[in-house]
Design an enzyme around this catalytic site. Structure first.
Site, PDB file in Angstrom:
ATOM      1  N   ASN A 181      54.804  32.592   8.765  1.00 17.79           N
ATOM      2  CA  ASN A 181      53.377  32.837   8.586  1.00 17.79           C
ATOM      3  C   ASN A 181      52.640  31.541   8.228  1.00 17.79           C
ATOM      4  OD1 ASN A 181      50.873  34.383   8.266  1.00 17.79           O
ATOM      5  ND2 ASN A 181      52.219  36.156   8.013  1.00 17.79           N
ATOM      6  N   ARG A 182      51.460  31.666   7.627  1.00 15.17           N
ATOM      7  CA  ARG A 182      50.565  30.512   7.478  1.00 15.17           C
ATOM      8  C   ARG A 182      50.572  29.954   6.059  1.00 15.17           C
ATOM      9  NH1 ARG A 182      48.540  33.885  11.351  1.00 15.17           N
ATOM     10  NH2 ARG A 182      47.776  32.852  13.258  1.00 15.17           N
ATOM     11  N   HIS A 215      54.370  29.124  10.809  1.00 14.83           N
ATOM     12  CA  HIS A 215      55.796  29.303  11.147  1.00 14.83           C
ATOM     13  C   HIS A 215      56.602  28.003  11.078  1.00 14.83           C
ATOM     14  CE1 HIS A 215      54.762  33.339  11.963  1.00 14.83           C
ATOM     15  NE2 HIS A 215      54.471  33.243  13.242  1.00 14.83           N
ATOM     16  N   HIS A 237      60.453  37.823  14.427  1.00 15.21           N
ATOM     17  CA  HIS A 237      59.151  37.948  15.091  1.00 15.21           C
ATOM     18  C   HIS A 237      59.256  38.722  16.413  1.00 15.21           C
ATOM     19  CE1 HIS A 237      55.061  36.969  16.205  1.00 15.21           C
ATOM     20  NE2 HIS A 237      54.917  36.109  15.214  1.00 15.21           N
ATOM     21  N   SER A 238      60.113  39.739  16.453  1.00 14.79           N
ATOM     22  CA  SER A 238      60.227  40.540  17.682  1.00 14.79           C
ATOM     23  C   SER A 238      58.956  41.333  17.941  1.00 14.79           C
ATOM     24  CB  SER A 238      61.409  41.503  17.579  1.00 14.79           C
ATOM     25  OG  SER A 238      62.630  40.818  17.668  1.00 14.79           O
ATOM     26  N   TYR A 239      58.652  41.479  19.228  1.00 12.37           N
ATOM     27  CA  TYR A 239      57.551  42.329  19.683  1.00 12.37           C
ATOM     28  C   TYR A 239      58.159  43.562  20.333  1.00 12.37           C
ATOM     29  CZ  TYR A 239      54.445  38.174  19.503  1.00 12.37           C
ATOM     30  OH  TYR A 239      53.719  37.073  19.132  1.00 12.37           O
ATOM     31  N   ASP A 255      46.197  41.656  12.712  1.00 14.25           N
ATOM     32  CA  ASP A 255      47.121  40.551  12.472  1.00 14.25           C
ATOM     33  C   ASP A 255      47.052  40.228  10.987  1.00 14.25           C
ATOM     34  OD1 ASP A 255      48.914  38.499  12.675  1.00 14.25           O
ATOM     35  OD2 ASP A 255      47.584  37.118  13.720  1.00 14.25           O
ATOM     36  N   GLN A 312      53.795  41.866   8.154  1.00 10.29           N
ATOM     37  CA  GLN A 312      52.692  41.386   8.973  1.00 10.29           C
ATOM     38  C   GLN A 312      52.654  42.246  10.231  1.00 10.29           C
ATOM     39  OE1 GLN A 312      50.766  38.743   7.989  1.00 10.29           O
ATOM     40  NE2 GLN A 312      49.498  38.419   9.800  1.00 10.29           N
ATOM     41  N   GLU A 330      56.500  42.160  11.163  1.00 15.28           N
ATOM     42  CA  GLU A 330      57.252  41.044  10.596  1.00 15.28           C
ATOM     43  C   GLU A 330      57.402  41.249   9.087  1.00 15.28           C
ATOM     44  OE1 GLU A 330      55.201  37.360  12.024  1.00 15.28           O
ATOM     45  OE2 GLU A 330      54.053  38.888  13.136  1.00 15.28           O
TER      46      GLU A 330
END
Length: 347
Positions: free
Chosen positions: A80-81, A106, A177-179, A249, A286, A313
């Site tokens: 993340n940020r 990341h 971070h799977s979609y 997000d 997330q 996430e």
């Protein structure tokens, strides 16, 4: 139960990259690679026995060396940020890669854990990936030892167990971070998926998706998933937080978090009827609705675009190092080891 190993390709330096396939007797498979410990695919039957891959990704290892959407990636040391791509720990200032405007996202696009080649040790129903990270590398103190174990059981549960140690206090925020598209990757957009989150609060952000430090109730807002609803129902609402991020997000704060394994999310595919339940020991998740997935070709010729997959996430809150009221992600030294579990269970 079975674990098989195959050749997935080669690194730019010519090193062989492997793909490990975990299988159970129910027809479920999970495919993971030692490049980045990336989760390459999850194949799951639906109620009629039709099997589909429910994660976005690529057929070749070369594409994972790009992978700017982080499909299947294990992110580390810090997901993340982080505001300003900098922080201070124990009186020492650290600089991170400035790769998301003025901020860090990341850890590092090219040099983070998701682009490293991990050592792999397969078990009867699992694969354990491990690596070491030197003191100060990419702006993180401490000599670090990190592992992630993927294991698959007969109940169609894929378990991710993360462990990390450091000889100095440092920050760890590891995630996958799977979609997901529960109707099958490449079958279109995910707004009709139904989602429930065990989170009655979230962390609002400013432009750049950096948390304000507030922890706000979702009640009465489009952020409320405490009762199941379609992802797309409120995603275009006239709500500042959604406008700032182009849709969902945001970090959602897990209710009654105490470090134990909790059921924190349930998603359902509208066409297949597949259900995915998510469990984690971590304090946040997330939820990203794939708002900025760039058009590109994925597995089996599928075309990916915005909102063709969603991510859940599990992690510590973003930018925690700058917010004392957030659960701490400082580990190592006298703070002990990092340890977390996340489970994706399919029904």
């Amino acid at each position: 139960m079975a674990v098989t190993k195959s050749v997935f390709g080669k690194s730019p330096e010519g090193r062989e990259i492997s793909l490990y396939t975990l299988s159970n007797s129910k027809g479920m498979q999970a495919k993971v690679t030692d490049l980045g410990a990336n989760l390459v695919g999850i194949l799951v039957p639906d109620a009629q026995g039709v099997t589909a891959d429910v994660t976005l990704g690529f057929d070749s290892v070369d594409r994972y060396y790009k992978n700017y959407s982080f499909f299947g990636a294990v992110i580390g040391p810090c997901a993340n940020r982080t505001a300003g791509a900098a922080y201070t720990l124990d009186g020492v200032d650290y600089r991170m890669d400035q790769n998301d405007g003025p901020n860090n996202l990341h850890t590092h696009i090219e040099l983070g854990f998701h682009k490293r080649i991990w050592d792999a040790v397969p078990g009867d129903n699992s694969v354990t990936f491990s690596l070491e990270d030197e003191d100060g590398y990419l702006g993180f103190p401490g000599h670090k030892k990190v592992s992630v174990t993927y294991s698959l059981d007969e109940e169609n549960a894929l378990r991710l167990h993360y462990h990390a140690s450091s000889d100095k206090r440092t920050i760890f925020n590891l995630t996958n971070h799977s979609y997901f598209n529960l109707d099958g990757q490449g079958t279109g957009r995910i707004e009709d998926h139904e989602l429930w989150l065990g989170a009655s609060r979230f962390t609002p952000v400013v432009p750049g998706s950096i948390p304000t430090g507030e922890i706000c109730a979702v009640a009465g807002t489009p952020m409320d998933f405490t009762k199941p609803k379609k992802i797309g129902r409120d995603i275009e609402a006239d709500f500042e937080q959604l406008k700032l991020t182009g849709g969902y997000d945001h970090n959602f704060c897990i209710d009654d978090w105490d470090g134990s394994l909790k059921h924190i999310a349930t998603a359902k595919g509208p066409k297949s009827g597949r259900v995915m339940k998510v469990y984690t020991t971590l304090p946040g998740v997330q939820f990203y609705a794939g708002n900025f997935i760039a058009p590109e070709e994925g597995k089996a010729g599928a075309v990916y675009d915005n909102r063709t997959g969603f991510a859940l996430e599990t992690q510590y809150y973003p930018d925690t190092i700058h917010h004392e009221n957030f659960p701490s992600y400082i580990f190592g030294g006298e703070n002990g080891d990092y340890d977390s579990v996340t489970v994706y269970k399919f029904e």
